[in-house]
Design a protein around this motif. Structure first.
Motif, PDB file in Angstrom:
ATOM      1  N   GLY A  17     -10.169   5.718  -7.522  1.00 28.16           N
ATOM      2  CA  GLY A  17      -8.982   6.255  -8.173  1.00 28.16           C
ATOM      3  C   GLY A  17      -8.986   5.985  -9.669  1.00 28.16           C
ATOM      4  N   ALA A  18      -9.429   4.786 -10.065  1.00 32.31           N
ATOM      5  CA  ALA A  18      -9.499   4.457 -11.492  1.00 32.31           C
ATOM      6  C   ALA A  18     -10.513   5.344 -12.213  1.00 32.31           C
ATOM      7  CB  ALA A  18      -9.862   2.981 -11.662  1.00 32.31           C
TER       8      ALA A  18
ATOM      9  N   SER B 178      -9.050   8.906 -12.406  1.00 30.07           N
ATOM     10  CA  SER B 178      -7.964   8.947 -13.387  1.00 30.07           C
ATOM     11  C   SER B 178      -8.505   8.917 -14.813  1.00 30.07           C
ATOM     12  CB  SER B 178      -7.016   7.766 -13.172  1.00 30.07           C
ATOM     13  OG  SER B 178      -6.384   7.845 -11.917  1.00 30.07           O
TER      14      SER B 178
ATOM     15  N   GLY C  94      -6.602   7.223  -3.453  1.00 26.76           N
ATOM     16  CA  GLY C  94      -7.123   8.196  -4.408  1.00 26.76           C
ATOM     17  C   GLY C  94      -6.486   9.560  -4.340  1.00 26.76           C
TER      18      GLY C  94
ATOM     19  N   ILE D 294      -3.085   4.741  -3.176  1.00 32.49           N
ATOM     20  CA  ILE D 294      -4.130   3.720  -3.168  1.00 32.49           C
ATOM     21  C   ILE D 294      -5.435   4.271  -2.592  1.00 32.49           C
ATOM     22  CG2 ILE D 294      -3.864   2.674  -0.869  1.00 32.49           C
ATOM     23  CD1 ILE D 294      -3.857  -0.039  -2.223  1.00 32.49           C
TER      24      ILE D 294
ATOM     25  N   SER E 295       4.894   8.611  -6.086  1.00 31.52           N
ATOM     26  CA  SER E 295       4.211   7.593  -5.290  1.00 31.52           C
ATOM     27  C   SER E 295       5.154   6.524  -4.774  1.00 31.52           C
ATOM     28  CB  SER E 295       3.097   6.941  -6.127  1.00 31.52           C
ATOM     29  OG  SER E 295       3.635   6.382  -7.313  1.00 31.52           O
TER      30      SER E 295
ATOM     31  N   VAL F 153      -9.352  -0.044   0.834  1.00 27.69           N
ATOM     32  CA  VAL F 153      -8.446  -0.267  -0.295  1.00 27.69           C
ATOM     33  C   VAL F 153      -9.236  -0.469  -1.578  1.00 27.69           C
ATOM     34  CG1 VAL F 153      -6.744  -1.847  -1.261  1.00 27.69           C
ATOM     35  CG2 VAL F 153      -6.574  -1.156   1.129  1.00 27.69           C
ATOM     36  N   LEU F 154     -10.278  -1.295  -1.519  1.00 32.39           N
ATOM     37  CA  LEU F 154     -11.086  -1.535  -2.716  1.00 32.39           C
ATOM     38  C   LEU F 154     -11.763  -0.262  -3.192  1.00 32.39           C
ATOM     39  CD1 LEU F 154     -12.737  -4.976  -1.820  1.00 32.39           C
ATOM     40  CD2 LEU F 154     -10.854  -4.538  -3.405  1.00 32.39           C
TER      41      LEU F 154
ATOM     42  N   ALA G 173       0.839  -1.207   0.000  1.00 31.73           N
ATOM     43  CA  ALA G 173       0.000   0.000   0.000  1.00 31.73           C
ATOM     44  C   ALA G 173       0.869   1.250   0.000  1.00 31.73           C
ATOM     45  CB  ALA G 173      -0.924  -0.003   1.214  1.00 31.73           C
TER      46      ALA G 173
ATOM     47  N   GLY H 200     -10.694   2.780  -2.641  1.00 32.86           N
ATOM     48  CA  GLY H 200      -9.659   3.665  -3.157  1.00 32.86           C
ATOM     49  C   GLY H 200      -9.227   3.293  -4.564  1.00 32.86           C
ATOM     50  N   VAL H 201      -9.033   2.002  -4.818  1.00 32.22           N
ATOM     51  CA  VAL H 201      -8.634   1.558  -6.157  1.00 32.22           C
ATOM     52  C   VAL H 201      -9.726   1.861  -7.170  1.00 32.22           C
ATOM     53  CG1 VAL H 201      -8.081  -0.467  -7.551  1.00 32.22           C
ATOM     54  CG2 VAL H 201      -7.069  -0.211  -5.275  1.00 32.22           C
ATOM     55  N   ALA H 202     -10.981   1.570  -6.814  1.00 40.91           N
ATOM     56  CA  ALA H 202     -12.085   1.793  -7.755  1.00 40.91           C
ATOM     57  C   ALA H 202     -12.278   3.279  -8.038  1.00 40.91           C
ATOM     58  CB  ALA H 202     -13.366   1.191  -7.182  1.00 40.91           C
TER      59      ALA H 202
END
Length: 374
Positions: free
Chosen positions: A199-200, A203, A136, A134, A300, A192-193, A130, A195-197
């Motif tokens: 963030g995608a 982006s 966002g 992660i 990062s 985490v999930l 991490a 943040g990843v979603a």
């Protein structure tokens, strides 16, 4: 704090001697207690860690001085000291005081912020891979820069840095709201999930808008690389205040991180409020990573590597790990900045050099026989 464990369940302890599990930062059991290390080991360990930490601080100071001397124009160290102690208005003194000193300060502040933020994220999520992005932070900041340049016509770093910080804060807050929606307790996996979603999504939106606005794409490309060059000295005071606030918040989470490392159930049994601790940690990460990312760009890799390196010297205690990270991260960033000035003609951005320098170190740490647990 120590708690007895069942001796009968341990086949290596047929005599029935009580064994104790020690939580870092809690009161150590008496040295005469069977199964416990001598009490004299703790002071020796603290002295050793403090000595190592002091040595790294000296390295950081020397590296900061080197960053004042190295550049497109190399300046003698004696001239550097004269510029700091007895400025006379000469050209070399002006270069040092007006350009290189703010740049070195920026490297120390941003490195400390990104390193501590990465350590907090890894400890909170119990995920060794991490880093602040992660949650966002990078995606929110980059989207805000595109909006600022493409929609409002903001030009220059001094203009969009505030948009970047606001975007990072809003993105992290949205990640927390999405991750905790409908949950009775805070769960690092959900964070985490989310943040990843999120963030995608951010982006993707930022990239689409940047392609529509060429000027925004140029600004975003320059910011995404990550660099200490060309940053205005006006951001130093706000960045210093944000880093100070984030470090204070992180200092209050040290004992909570030690408890969270044992699991939520154990932390609750020890009397810690897990939900409130995670909110405090997330607030510290938002302030630290948001301010540093807005100031120097998306470096990062630093937040991923510095905590791993710090654990080699700190041991399992999160408070010592945060202290070592706060010193080692700016060392890495300043080293990358100095190397970027001398590796090729012109200058190579610190974000690129940081990845080149850090990747072998991280690979070496990953190949150790005894990896350090988060």
């Amino acid at each position: 704090m120590a708690s007895p464990t069942s001796a009968a369940a341990n086949p290596k302890n047929p005599q029935g001697v009580l064994e104790y599990a020690v939580v870092p930062g809690a009161a150590a059991p008496d040295a005469k207690t069977p199964g416990c290390p001598p009490a004299s080991e703790a002071p020796r360990t603290k002295v050793r860690r403090a000595s190592l930490l002091a040595g790294f601080v000296i390295v950081l100071v020397l590296l900061a001085l080197a960053s004042l001397a190295v550049g497109s124009k190399h300046i003698d160290l004696s001239t550097v000291l004269d510029a700091l102690l007895h400025p006379d208005g000469s050209a070399d003194h002006a270069i040092i005081r007006d350009s290189r000193v703010p740049r070195a300060i920026l490297g120390v502040l941003a490195g400390t912020a990104l390193g501590i933020a990465g350590a907090l994220v890894q400890s909170m999520t119990r995920n060794a891979l991490a880093e602040p992005g992660i949650l966002g932070v990078n995606a929110g900041a980059s989207l805000a820069i595109v909006i600022a340049v493409g929609t409002f016509g903001v030009n220059g770093f001094g203009g969009y840095v505030w948009f970047a910080f606001g975007g990072a804060v809003l993105a992290t807050g949205a990640v927390y709201l999405v991750g905790m929606a409908g949950a009775r307790s805070s769960d690092p996996v959900r964070l985490v999930l989310a943040g990843v979603a999120l963030g995608a999504v951010l982006s993707g939106i930022g990239t689409a808008l940047a392609l529509v606005h060429p000027a925004a794409f140029d600004q975003l490309r320059a910011w995404t690389i990550g660099s200490l060059e060309g940053r205005s000295a006006d951001v130093l005071a706000p960045l210093a205040l944000a880093v100070l606030a984030g470090v204070v918040l992180a200092a209050f989470t040290g004992r909570s991180l030690n408890a969270l490392a044992l699991g939520d159930d154990t932390a609750l049994a020890l009397g810690y409020k897990v939900g409130r601790a995670r909110v405090l940690i997330l607030l510290a990460v938002t302030v630290l990573a948001g301010a540093a990312t807005a100031a120097v760009g998306a470096i990062s890799f630093l937040g991923l590597m510095a905590p791993h390196l710090a654990r080699r010297f700190s041991g399992p205690d999160a408070r010592w790990m945060l202290a070592f990270t706060a010193v080692l991260a700016p060392i890495i960033l300043l080293l990358a900045d100095v190397l970027g000035r001398v590796l090729i003609p012109g200058e190579l951005e610190a974000g690129v050099v940081c990845a080149f320098v850090g990747a072998p170190v991280l690979v070496m740490l990953a190949r150790r026989r005894k990896p350090v647990a988060v």
